[in-house]
Design a protein around this motif. Structure first.
Motif, mmCIF file in Angstrom:
data_model
loop_
_atom_site.group_PDB
_atom_site.id
_atom_site.type_symbol
_atom_site.label_atom_id
_atom_site.label_comp_id
_atom_site.label_asym_id
_atom_site.label_seq_id
_atom_site.Cartn_x
_atom_site.Cartn_y
_atom_site.Cartn_z
ATOM 1 N N VAL A 10 0.851 -1.176 0.000
ATOM 2 C CA VAL A 10 0.000 0.000 0.000
ATOM 3 C C VAL A 10 0.890 1.230 0.000
ATOM 4 C CG1 VAL A 10 -1.759 1.267 1.279
ATOM 5 C CG2 VAL A 10 -1.801 -1.226 1.246
ATOM 6 N N ALA A 12 1.634 4.983 0.758
ATOM 7 C CA ALA A 12 1.158 5.909 1.782
ATOM 8 C C ALA A 12 1.647 7.315 1.467
ATOM 9 C CB ALA A 12 1.651 5.480 3.146
ATOM 10 N N THR A 35 -4.539 15.259 9.666
ATOM 11 C CA THR A 35 -4.980 13.877 9.475
ATOM 12 C C THR A 35 -4.032 12.917 10.179
ATOM 13 O OG1 THR A 35 -6.034 14.409 7.382
ATOM 14 C CG2 THR A 35 -5.462 12.111 7.732
ATOM 15 N N LYS A 80 -6.110 0.338 9.775
ATOM 16 C CA LYS A 80 -6.557 0.971 8.525
ATOM 17 C C LYS A 80 -6.515 2.493 8.649
ATOM 18 C CE LYS A 80 -10.358 1.110 5.179
ATOM 19 N NZ LYS A 80 -9.934 2.380 4.678
ATOM 20 N N LYS A 81 -6.943 3.009 9.780
ATOM 21 C CA LYS A 81 -6.908 4.468 9.990
ATOM 22 C C LYS A 81 -5.465 4.986 9.932
ATOM 23 C CE LYS A 81 -11.218 5.622 10.960
ATOM 24 N NZ LYS A 81 -11.947 6.652 10.252
ATOM 25 N N LYS A 83 -2.962 3.573 8.324
ATOM 26 C CA LYS A 83 -2.525 3.476 6.924
ATOM 27 C C LYS A 83 -3.124 4.598 6.094
ATOM 28 C CE LYS A 83 -2.806 -0.328 4.759
ATOM 29 N NZ LYS A 83 -3.271 -1.609 4.220
ATOM 30 N N ASP A 84 -4.417 4.863 6.277
ATOM 31 C CA ASP A 84 -5.089 5.922 5.512
ATOM 32 C C ASP A 84 -4.474 7.294 5.783
ATOM 33 O OD1 ASP A 84 -6.770 3.999 4.443
ATOM 34 O OD2 ASP A 84 -8.504 4.570 5.680
#
Length: 119
Positions: A10, A12, A35, A80-81, A83-84
């Motif tokens: 993934v 980033a 973020t 997931k948060k 990574k996002d």
């Protein structure tokens, strides 16, 4: 994205911003930075991030970091948060997912706050 070996990588977002003392952040820089800090503002996510960052080799299997006092689905949600927010990358190896802190994220966050450039 994945390669022919079935490994999922993934991409980033890397922190982009100058030190806070250098100049005011643009709206986009402030949004991106907020973020990242918002993702770390949850105690479970901060613990997971710390477990991964301090794990031997700088990489941790989800099986090694799941014992943080919440259910496995909740751990997955928090990962997931992270990574996002661009703080972690992951790689699937067989049935396990391995997490690593995005390579430049700690140095960039430190630089943002302290104004010191990485050595």
């Amino acid at each position: 994205m994945s390669n022919s070996g079935g490994v999922e990588l993934v991409e980033a977002v890397t922190p982009c911003c100058p030190p806070l003392t250098e100049r005011p952040l643009t709206a986009e820089e402030a949004e991106r930075t907020a973020t990242m800090f918002k993702a770390l503002g949850d105690p479970v996510r901060l613990r997971l991030f710390s477990l991964i960052a301090s794990h031997e080799g700088g990489e941790a299997c989800v099986c090694d970091i799941s014992d943080v006092g919440v259910s496995q689905p909740t751990v997955s949600h928090h990962l997931k948060k992270l990574k996002d927010a661009g703080l972690l990358t992951s790689e699937r190896r067989g049935t396990w997912v391995y997490y690593r802190v995005e390579p430049n994220v700690l140095a960039a966050m430190g630089q943002l706050l302290t104004g010191r450039r990485p050595r």
